[in-house]
Scaffold this motif. Structure first.
Motif, PDB file in Angstrom:
ATOM      1  N   GLU A 139      -1.977  -2.619  -0.860  1.00 45.94           N
ATOM      2  CA  GLU A 139      -0.823  -1.890  -0.327  1.00 45.94           C
ATOM      3  C   GLU A 139       0.493  -2.615  -0.615  1.00 45.94           C
ATOM      4  O   GLU A 139       1.566  -2.065  -0.378  1.00 45.94           O
ATOM      5  CB  GLU A 139      -0.956  -1.724   1.200  1.00 45.94           C
ATOM      6  CG  GLU A 139      -2.084  -0.821   1.627  1.00 45.94           C
ATOM      7  CD  GLU A 139      -2.319  -0.846   3.131  1.00 45.94           C
ATOM      8  OE1 GLU A 139      -1.523  -1.475   3.866  1.00 45.94           O
ATOM      9  OE2 GLU A 139      -3.308  -0.250   3.572  1.00 45.94           O
ATOM     10  N   ALA A 174       8.795  -2.577   1.682  1.00 49.12           N
ATOM     11  CA  ALA A 174       7.376  -2.418   2.014  1.00 49.12           C
ATOM     12  C   ALA A 174       7.142  -2.698   3.491  1.00 49.12           C
ATOM     13  O   ALA A 174       6.379  -1.985   4.158  1.00 49.12           O
ATOM     14  CB  ALA A 174       6.514  -3.339   1.146  1.00 49.12           C
ATOM     15  N   GLN A 216       8.433   0.166   5.507  1.00 46.56           N
ATOM     16  CA  GLN A 216       7.529   1.303   5.387  1.00 46.56           C
ATOM     17  C   GLN A 216       6.351   1.156   6.346  1.00 46.56           C
ATOM     18  O   GLN A 216       5.950   2.113   7.004  1.00 46.56           O
ATOM     19  CB  GLN A 216       7.045   1.416   3.939  1.00 46.56           C
ATOM     20  CG  GLN A 216       6.249   2.650   3.646  1.00 46.56           C
ATOM     21  CD  GLN A 216       5.899   2.755   2.168  1.00 46.56           C
ATOM     22  OE1 GLN A 216       5.958   1.787   1.410  1.00 46.56           O
ATOM     23  NE2 GLN A 216       5.533   3.942   1.740  1.00 46.56           N
TER      24      GLN A 216
END
Length: 128
Positions: free
Chosen positions: A59, A78, A81
């Protein structure tokens, strides 16, 4: 860490690590403990920890550096998110639970506003 029998342990470990990153207990660029150490700390199987870490790496939340270990990404987008995803999951669960109690959308908003107001008032009272 206490585990919920209804949710896969590797998923709970992922959420645990997400939470530590989001709250700043693990900072961008920081090395996380080795797989075996995490398994001991969390009292779970090494393979379970490895599955969680593998998913976090795929991920982009963790970065694996050969011979050095796994590190928290420095990609703030990231991390943001993941934060957004976790917030949405919590809101989804709350929303579903309240709808199961036949609470309307408008009532949910009203109750949430009241809850926040009460929390602020109680915090202010504790500081005085």
């Amino acid at each position: 860490m206490k585990f919920d029998d209804k949710i896969p342990i590797y998923y709970q470990i992922k959420n645990y690590i997400y939470g530590r990153i989001i709250t700043g207990k693990l900072v961008p660029g920081e090395k996380i403990p080795a797989v075996r150490q995490l398994a001991v700390d969390l009292t779970v199987n090494v393979n379970t920890v490895q599955r969680a870490l593998s998913e976090l790496i795929s991920e982009g939340i963790l970065e694996s550096k050969r011979g050095l270990g796994n590190f928290v990404t420095e990609d703030q987008a990231a991390i943001n998110q993941v934060r957004h995803k976790m917030i949405m999951e919590q809101l989804h669960a709350m929303y579903e639970n309240l709808h199961n109690l036949n609470v309307t959308d408008d009532e949910i908003v009203q109750y949430l506003r009241q809850y926040i107001k009460d929390r602020r008032t109680n915090k202010d009272d504790q500081h005085n």
